[in-house]
Scaffold this motif. Structure first.
Motif, PDB file in Angstrom:
ATOM      1  N   PRO A 184      -2.052  53.639  53.292  1.00 25.59           N
ATOM      2  CA  PRO A 184      -2.429  52.217  53.275  1.00 25.59           C
ATOM      3  C   PRO A 184      -3.725  51.963  52.507  1.00 25.59           C
ATOM      4  O   PRO A 184      -3.841  50.969  51.776  1.00 25.59           O
ATOM      5  N   LEU A 185      -4.699  52.857  52.669  1.00 29.43           N
ATOM      6  CA  LEU A 185      -5.953  52.731  51.926  1.00 29.43           C
ATOM      7  C   LEU A 185      -5.698  52.801  50.425  1.00 29.43           C
ATOM      8  O   LEU A 185      -6.235  52.008  49.643  1.00 29.43           O
ATOM      9  N   PHE A 186      -4.860  53.747  50.010  1.00 29.10           N
ATOM     10  CA  PHE A 186      -4.571  53.914  48.588  1.00 29.10           C
ATOM     11  C   PHE A 186      -3.816  52.716  48.027  1.00 29.10           C
ATOM     12  O   PHE A 186      -4.074  52.280  46.900  1.00 29.10           O
ATOM     13  N   ARG A 187      -2.881  52.180  48.796  1.00 30.88           N
ATOM     14  CA  ARG A 187      -2.133  51.016  48.314  1.00 30.88           C
ATOM     15  C   ARG A 187      -3.071  49.837  48.058  1.00 30.88           C
ATOM     16  O   ARG A 187      -2.941  49.134  47.043  1.00 30.88           O
ATOM     17  N   GLY A 188      -4.014  49.620  48.967  1.00 32.33           N
ATOM     18  CA  GLY A 188      -4.973  48.536  48.765  1.00 32.33           C
ATOM     19  C   GLY A 188      -5.840  48.760  47.540  1.00 32.33           C
ATOM     20  O   GLY A 188      -6.077  47.832  46.754  1.00 32.33           O
ATOM     21  N   ALA A 189      -6.313  49.995  47.364  1.00 30.02           N
ATOM     22  CA  ALA A 189      -7.155  50.305  46.206  1.00 30.02           C
ATOM     23  C   ALA A 189      -6.385  50.136  44.906  1.00 30.02           C
ATOM     24  O   ALA A 189      -6.906  49.583  43.927  1.00 30.02           O
ATOM     25  N   LEU A 190      -5.132  50.588  44.877  1.00 32.22           N
ATOM     26  CA  LEU A 190      -4.336  50.483  43.656  1.00 32.22           C
ATOM     27  C   LEU A 190      -3.999  49.030  43.335  1.00 32.22           C
ATOM     28  O   LEU A 190      -3.930  48.647  42.162  1.00 32.22           O
ATOM     29  N   ALA A 191      -3.804  48.212  44.375  1.00 32.99           N
ATOM     30  CA  ALA A 191      -3.570  46.786  44.133  1.00 32.99           C
ATOM     31  C   ALA A 191      -4.792  46.148  43.482  1.00 32.99           C
ATOM     32  O   ALA A 191      -4.669  45.324  42.560  1.00 32.99           O
ATOM     33  N   GLU A 192      -5.982  46.523  43.923  1.00 34.38           N
ATOM     34  CA  GLU A 192      -7.207  45.977  43.327  1.00 34.38           C
ATOM     35  C   GLU A 192      -7.369  46.460  41.890  1.00 34.38           C
ATOM     36  O   GLU A 192      -7.822  45.708  41.019  1.00 34.38           O
TER      37      GLU A 192
END
Length: 305
Positions: A184-192
């Motif tokens: 979940p942390l990575f998905r948020g970072a990649l979206a940004e």
């Protein structure tokens, strides 16, 4: 014929070869023993022999690791990312990924053998003779085991910033690797990152804006400086009076004299009557967000819509 085959295979493996490979080429253990006794070859482990003497290079140590790890072993983690071209993330210890259950005869100093239950055959890069993981799974699996969330996100941002991969490619691999810790942390970072953030500090600034309710900046905007060179600004806000506020974010390396002078020259070249350029550090974003937000609001950054 066997001798030329040995020379050919060892050459492809930077002078290293396993005892099993030698047996498959018809080289008896007695001949191996004689070469070692004559000090023409060197036993680097109980499994791997070098056809040269002297110290080994880093590339040869990688080969030692994968040969020791077995036929499915791959160079992984930050070592693989470095081979693919990642800069400024060097770690001295070499990471080798091995399937869970495969037998490793003995540990080797300077090589970290990491076991995984994932089917790693699909992770192998086709661009290297060295058994090497593809960039995206190597980085994501390393980041998932890293204790620090900042470091985990930082490696992904560095890959994108250095144009070695894209947020979309990392996101696709993230789906293929599930379940994966910190997904979940990575998905948020990649979206940004997909929305323009190209460094951890830029991502943290976007989160700061959401937290304090100020307008989100445009990031990595293409500009031409006074010399006509293309530059990319970290963060920009259009101000109510028609001017543009540019925030440049400095990491720790900016404190070196050469970088500091380059940044001063860059700021001058980007300056214009309708463009206000200010600076902050990554530490301020992390440790003094209220102070930074107060200064941004004082300079005219509006609240979020």
């Amino acid at each position: 014929m066997a001798t030329s085959d040995v020379r050919l295979l060892a050459g492809r493996q930077l002078g290293l070869i396993t005892r099993a490979q030698l047996r498959a080429l018809g080289i008896s253990r007695w001949r191996v023993r004689n070469q070692l006794a004559a000090e023409r070859w060197v036993e680097r482990s109980s499994t791997v022999i070098s056809t040269f003497t002297g110290s080994m290079s880093r590339d040869q140590l990688m080969w030692l690791g994968v040969l020791q790890g077995g036929p499915r072993a791959l160079v992984g983690g930050l070592t693989a990312a470095e081979v693919h071209g990642l800069a400024n993330w060097h770690r001295e210890t070499i990471t080798v990924l091995v399937p869970y259950g495969d037998d490793i005869q003995e540990p080797i100093d300077g090589i970290d053998f990491v076991r995984t239950r994932k089917a790693i055959d699909s992770f192998r890069s086709t661009s290297s003779e060295l058994p090497l993981m593809r960039l995206e799974p190597a980085a994501l699996m390393w980041a998932a085991q890293e204790r620090s969330d900042r470091t985990s996100q930082g490696i992904l941002a560095a890959l994108v910033q250095q144009r070695l991969t894209t947020p979309e490619s990392l996101a696709a691999w993230l789906r293929d690797l599930k379940p994966l810790r910190k997904a979940p942390l990575f998905r948020g970072a990649l979206a940004e990152m997909s929305e323009g953030a190209q460094s951890l500090s830029e991502m943290e600034l976007r989160r700061l804006c959401r937290r304090f309710g100020i307008a989100r900046p445009a990031q990595q905007t293409k500009r031409r400086d006074s010399d006509g060179r293309v530059r990319y600004t970290d963060c920009e806000w259009p101000l109510p009076d028609g001017r543009l506020l540019v925030l440049e974010i400095d990491g720790g390396f900016h404190m070196e004299v050469e970088h500091w002078e380059d940044d001063l020259a860059r700021q001058r070249a980007l300056s214009a009557p309708d463009r206000v350029i200010i600076r902050c550090t990554t530490r301020e974003i992390r440790d003094e967000p209220q102070r930074l937000v107060r200064d941004l609001q004082r300079l005219g950054v509006p609240k979020a819509a």
